[in-house]
Design an enzyme around this catalytic site. Structure first.
Site, mmCIF file in Angstrom:
data_model
loop_
_atom_site.group_PDB
_atom_site.id
_atom_site.type_symbol
_atom_site.label_atom_id
_atom_site.label_comp_id
_atom_site.label_asym_id
_atom_site.label_seq_id
_atom_site.Cartn_x
_atom_site.Cartn_y
_atom_site.Cartn_z
ATOM 1 N N CYS A 236 0.836 -1.204 0.000
ATOM 2 C CA CYS A 236 0.000 0.000 0.000
ATOM 3 C C CYS A 236 0.871 1.255 0.000
ATOM 4 C CB CYS A 236 -0.918 -0.018 1.214
ATOM 5 S SG CYS A 236 -1.786 1.537 1.493
ATOM 6 N N CYS B 71 0.899 2.966 3.359
ATOM 7 C CA CYS B 71 1.744 2.298 4.362
ATOM 8 C C CYS B 71 3.220 2.577 4.104
ATOM 9 C CB CYS B 71 1.481 0.795 4.348
ATOM 10 S SG CYS B 71 -0.219 0.361 4.774
#
Length: 229
Positions: A85, A88
């Site tokens: 992600c 992230c």
């Protein structure tokens, strides 16, 4: 004449329905951007965290209890929602900016992931240069796992976090499970306890770096005398 009255009545009815639908949608959007419908995180006790089984990501993995990570010098631990992600990755890079100060204080920085999919962990390492371990039972994401699904698409905070990460040059993919929310822990040495517990309330919800440093400065490294007591 009655036809015109019926037509006018029908138009007013449709207009009222449209206004009502718009109002309902606006109210739903407003409520979705409050914390009213977000599941409240359950605090993780030190005893719960100590007993978590982690695995190294080597060819021949070693399983060990999580308390090994912080027993001597404390630790900062990131529970990664999904390595692929881009949000992230931005969070990890943000946390890594503290690495020089953490090294100076003698406090290690670690990450845990809930699964190992393809090369996702390897591709995450340019953003997070600390050691990464596997938490197969997703214990660091509990005691009660929280998820964000479709609500994430309408939360303004998520859109802001996405724009900030995109503007920072981060990119990613959709490999792996990404609905279970992650977090960041600062855990003291020995039985000092959890000094900071940041649980993501939405996608891309970054921990306050100053709060991390303040918590880290409270860590009291274990000495031979304190380990014997």
């Amino acid at each position: 004449m009655s036809f015109l009255q019926d037509s006018s009545f029908f138009s007013m009815g449709m207009w009222s329905i449209g206004v009502g639908a718009f109002g309902a949608a606006a109210l739903a959007l407003l409520l979705a951007n409050t914390d009213m419908f977000l599941s409240k995180p359950q605090k993780a006790a030190l005893e719960y965290l100590e007993d978590i089984d982690l695995k190294t990501l080597e060819k021949e993995p070693r399983t060990f209890k999580a308390k090994e990570l912080w027993e001597k010098n404390g630790a900062v631990i990131m529970a990664v929602r999904r390595p692929g992600c881009f949000l992230c990755r931005a969070e990890a890079a943000d946390l890594m900016s503290l690495k020089p100060k953490l090294d100076e204080l003698g406090v290690p920085l670690y990450a845990v992931v809930k699964e190992k999919v393809k090369r996702e962990v390897e591709d995450f390492q340019p953003y997070f240069k600390g050691e990464i371990f596997l938490d197969e039972k997703k214990k660091f994401y509990g005691p009660e796992r929280r998820k964000m699904m479709l609500m994430g698409l309408v939360r303004l905070g998520v859109w802001y976090n996405s724009f900030r990460a995109w503007k920072g040059g981060f990119s990613g993919n959709f490999e792996g499970e990404g609905f279970i929310l992650g977090g960041v822990f600062v855990i003291g040495s020995g039985k000092q306890g959890v000094l900071l517990e940041h649980r993501e309330k939405e996608f891309g919800d970054r921990v306050n770096l100053l709060s991390v440093l303040e918590a880290v400065k409270k860590i009291k490294p274990q000495t031979p005398a304190s380990r014997q007591s």
